[in-house]
Design a protein around this motif. Structure first.
Motif, PDB file in Angstrom:
ATOM      1  N   ILE A 260       0.866  -1.176   0.000  1.00 26.64           N
ATOM      2  CA  ILE A 260       0.000   0.000   0.000  1.00 26.64           C
ATOM      3  C   ILE A 260       0.908   1.233   0.000  1.00 26.64           C
ATOM      4  CG2 ILE A 260      -0.207  -0.006   2.546  1.00 26.64           C
ATOM      5  CD1 ILE A 260      -3.148   0.950   2.071  1.00 26.64           C
ATOM      6  N   SER A 261       0.479   2.250  -0.701  1.00 20.71           N
ATOM      7  CA  SER A 261       1.321   3.445  -0.804  1.00 20.71           C
ATOM      8  C   SER A 261       1.175   4.311   0.441  1.00 20.71           C
ATOM      9  CB  SER A 261       0.934   4.219  -2.065  1.00 20.71           C
ATOM     10  OG  SER A 261       1.059   5.599  -1.836  1.00 20.71           O
ATOM     11  N   MET A 262       2.268   4.962   0.794  1.00 20.16           N
ATOM     12  CA  MET A 262       2.349   5.781   2.003  1.00 20.16           C
ATOM     13  C   MET A 262       1.292   6.886   2.038  1.00 20.16           C
ATOM     14  SD  MET A 262       4.873   6.052   4.460  1.00 20.16           S
ATOM     15  CE  MET A 262       6.543   6.637   4.348  1.00 20.16           C
ATOM     16  N   SER A 263       0.756   7.276   0.867  1.00 20.94           N
ATOM     17  CA  SER A 263      -0.187   8.401   0.827  1.00 20.94           C
ATOM     18  C   SER A 263      -1.562   8.029   1.398  1.00 20.94           C
ATOM     19  CB  SER A 263      -0.343   8.875  -0.619  1.00 20.94           C
ATOM     20  OG  SER A 263      -0.799   7.811  -1.411  1.00 20.94           O
ATOM     21  N   HIS A 264      -1.794   6.736   1.682  1.00 22.52           N
ATOM     22  CA  HIS A 264      -3.101   6.329   2.197  1.00 22.52           C
ATOM     23  C   HIS A 264      -3.214   6.528   3.710  1.00 22.52           C
ATOM     24  CE1 HIS A 264      -3.310   4.241  -1.695  1.00 22.52           C
ATOM     25  NE2 HIS A 264      -4.607   4.398  -1.550  1.00 22.52           N
ATOM     26  N   SER A 265      -4.470   6.434   4.184  1.00 21.96           N
ATOM     27  CA  SER A 265      -4.697   6.532   5.631  1.00 21.96           C
ATOM     28  C   SER A 265      -4.641   5.131   6.238  1.00 21.96           C
ATOM     29  CB  SER A 265      -6.068   7.138   5.906  1.00 21.96           C
ATOM     30  OG  SER A 265      -7.069   6.195   5.618  1.00 21.96           O
ATOM     31  N   ILE A 266      -4.592   5.069   7.575  1.00 19.03           N
ATOM     32  CA  ILE A 266      -4.556   3.749   8.199  1.00 19.03           C
ATOM     33  C   ILE A 266      -5.904   3.034   8.060  1.00 19.03           C
ATOM     34  CG2 ILE A 266      -2.684   4.331   9.775  1.00 19.03           C
ATOM     35  CD1 ILE A 266      -4.611   4.580  12.021  1.00 19.03           C
ATOM     36  N   MET A 267      -6.979   3.801   7.815  1.00 19.40           N
ATOM     37  CA  MET A 267      -8.273   3.160   7.555  1.00 19.40           C
ATOM     38  C   MET A 267      -8.232   2.390   6.233  1.00 19.40           C
ATOM     39  SD  MET A 267     -11.216   2.679   8.897  1.00 19.40           S
ATOM     40  CE  MET A 267     -12.516   1.619   8.270  1.00 19.40           C
ATOM     41  N   ASP A 268      -7.603   2.999   5.217  1.00 21.07           N
ATOM     42  CA  ASP A 268      -7.456   2.303   3.928  1.00 21.07           C
ATOM     43  C   ASP A 268      -6.672   1.005   4.126  1.00 21.07           C
ATOM     44  OD1 ASP A 268      -8.733   4.365   2.564  1.00 21.07           O
ATOM     45  OD2 ASP A 268      -6.848   5.484   2.322  1.00 21.07           O
ATOM     46  N   ALA A 269      -5.619   1.086   4.956  1.00 19.09           N
ATOM     47  CA  ALA A 269      -4.791  -0.095   5.199  1.00 19.09           C
ATOM     48  C   ALA A 269      -5.609  -1.191   5.886  1.00 19.09           C
ATOM     49  CB  ALA A 269      -3.579   0.285   6.044  1.00 19.09           C
ATOM     50  N   LEU A 270      -6.433  -0.784   6.867  1.00 18.73           N
ATOM     51  CA  LEU A 270      -7.256  -1.753   7.595  1.00 18.73           C
ATOM     52  C   LEU A 270      -8.247  -2.445   6.658  1.00 18.73           C
ATOM     53  CD1 LEU A 270      -7.754  -2.841  10.460  1.00 18.73           C
ATOM     54  CD2 LEU A 270      -9.490  -1.074  10.747  1.00 18.73           C
ATOM     55  N   LYS A 271      -8.881  -1.654   5.784  1.00 18.10           N
ATOM     56  CA  LYS A 271      -9.829  -2.238   4.820  1.00 18.10           C
ATOM     57  C   LYS A 271      -9.125  -3.215   3.892  1.00 18.10           C
ATOM     58  CE  LYS A 271     -13.140   1.571   4.516  1.00 18.10           C
ATOM     59  NZ  LYS A 271     -13.534   2.717   3.686  1.00 18.10           N
ATOM     60  N   LYS A 272      -7.924  -2.843   3.460  1.00 19.42           N
ATOM     61  CA  LYS A 272      -7.170  -3.703   2.545  1.00 19.42           C
ATOM     62  C   LYS A 272      -6.762  -5.010   3.244  1.00 19.42           C
ATOM     63  CE  LYS A 272      -3.061  -3.397  -0.390  1.00 19.42           C
ATOM     64  NZ  LYS A 272      -3.448  -4.288  -1.481  1.00 19.42           N
ATOM     65  N   MET A 273      -6.396  -4.896   4.527  1.00 20.33           N
ATOM     66  CA  MET A 273      -6.045  -6.107   5.282  1.00 20.33           C
ATOM     67  C   MET A 273      -7.254  -7.032   5.414  1.00 20.33           C
ATOM     68  SD  MET A 273      -3.720  -4.768   8.401  1.00 20.33           S
ATOM     69  CE  MET A 273      -2.400  -3.610   8.117  1.00 20.33           C
ATOM     70  N   ASN A 274      -8.412  -6.439   5.708  1.00 17.66           N
ATOM     71  CA  ASN A 274      -9.621  -7.252   5.834  1.00 17.66           C
ATOM     72  C   ASN A 274      -9.947  -7.945   4.519  1.00 17.66           C
ATOM     73  OD1 ASN A 274      -9.918  -6.505   8.472  1.00 17.66           O
ATOM     74  ND2 ASN A 274     -11.464  -4.934   8.072  1.00 17.66           N
TER      75      ASN A 274
END
Ligand SMILES: [Zn+2]
Length: 361
Positions: free
Chosen positions: A311-325
């Motif tokens: 995931i690119s650094m420009s995203h929020s941690i919410m985006d990261a959480l959704k991607k992990m799910n």
């Protein structure tokens, strides 16, 4: 084939898998015990629920939301979609579509009955047939079942304002047109709790076991909706750069599972990163659990690790959480201009969430 979530795939419609949950086995003795009327009612109920869920799913797909599958449970259906926050108007359309299908279908049956002169039972008559298991002609009983069960599904889902029922989602979406999503969800959740208490009491007093179970699910479901809305509100503003780690457990793909578990214990890390033919891979307890313990010494970690799309650094941690799910992983490599900068862990995001909940309480 039994899938990972304990359900059987029945068929695929519009690219959506329809799956029957394993808990249906509980109903099997009932089918053998009751007469054919019960089987007809079950068949009618579940074809109607599939059509209801498909209507939600088709609207969702048109909004660009990925619909993974529809799971049929003994207490109803559930369309499993990717986690996305819809605009208030889109949520309104998607929520209202399911029960509207049932009510429109009822209207069509009524018109057909009137046009072809098929006799159908009124609600009391239909109930009495079910109670007394009377000998009745097949077609009028089938048509009556479709009419009354669709009427029930439509009214129950649309007019009970408890989230996550459709009526609750409609209510939330209307509120969200005039306020923040998280505030609309907070109000909708409070209303849901009150409604659910009354629903449970009503079910208890009328000995309706299924409705009692449904009430409990609504209660838990509304709490989950609130968690999701709150995480979306609090985590969307937090940049990934704030939580990435640059010290992480890196293991070799030739290491045995045994060795990796040992490394996890000494570094107190739930996730290990691994170089996997040029890609970054990850392995966590989630992957390791699927390998029998007797094979840990002989299985290389490279065989259970999964490749990760960073995931690119420009995203929020919410985006990261959704991607992990979505990808079912517990960590993601974070890149900046295609270079690996660190790793974000699910654990760390959840800790930030707990802290922000207290700060914003
Ligand atoms: Zn619905």
């Amino acid at each position: 084939m039994v899938t990972m979530k304990g359900s059987w795939k029945l068929l695929t419609v519009f690219d959506i898998d329809i799956e029957l949950h394993i808990s249906f086995l509980l109903l099997l003795p009932l089918v053998l015990f009751f007469d054919w009327l019960f089987s007809v009612v079950l068949f009618v109920l579940f074809t109607s629920i599939v059509a209801h869920e498909l209507t939600h799913a088709l609207i969702a797909k048109r909004e660009g939301i990925e619909v993974k599958r529809i799971i049929l449970l003994p207490i109803g259906g559930m369309a499993v979609m990717s986690e996305s926050k819809l605009s208030a108007f889109d949520e309104f359309r998607m929520a209202i579509a399911g029960p509207m299908f049932n009510l429109v279908f009822c209207t069509l049956i009524a018109l057909g009955v009137w046009a072809f002169g098929i006799p159908i039972y009124d609600l009391a008559g239909w109930n009495m047939v079910l109670d007394t298991e009377a000998a009745v002609p097949f077609i009028p009983f089938l048509v009556s079942s479709y009419f009354w069960l669709n009427w029930l599904l439509g009214v129950f889902n649309l007019f009970i304002p408890a989230i996550p029922l459709d009526g609750g989602r409609v209510f939330r979406s209307v509120l969200a047109m005039g306020m923040k999503y998280v505030d609309a969800t907070r109000i909708a959740t409070r209303v849901s709790r009150i409604v659910t208490v009354f629903l449970f009491l009503f079910a208890f007093l009328t000995y309706n076991l299924i409705l009692m179970v449904i009430s409990v699910f609504i209660w838990l479901g509304s709490a989950a909706e609130m968690e999701f809305a709150l995480s979306d509100e609090l985590l969307t503003g937090v940049p990934l750069a704030n939580v990435i780690r640059t010290n992480y457990l890196l293991v070799d793909d030739d290491d045995s599972i045994d060795m990796v578990v040992e490394d996890m214990i000494t570094s107190r890390s739930l996730v290990a990163l691994i170089e996997l033919d040029g890609h970054i891979g990850t392995t966590s307890l989630y992957d390791i659990r699927h390998v029998p313990k007797s094979k840990w010494k002989t299985t290389k970690i490279g065989r259970v690790a999964r490749k990760l799309r960073p995931i690119s650094m420009s995203h929020s941690i919410m985006d990261a959480l959704k991607k992990m799910n979505k990808d079912q992983v517990d960590a993601l490599p974070v890149t900046y201009k295609h270079k690996l900068k660190g790793v974000v862990f699910r654990d760390d995001i959840l800790k930030v969430f707990e802290i922000l909940k207290v700060v914003n309480a």
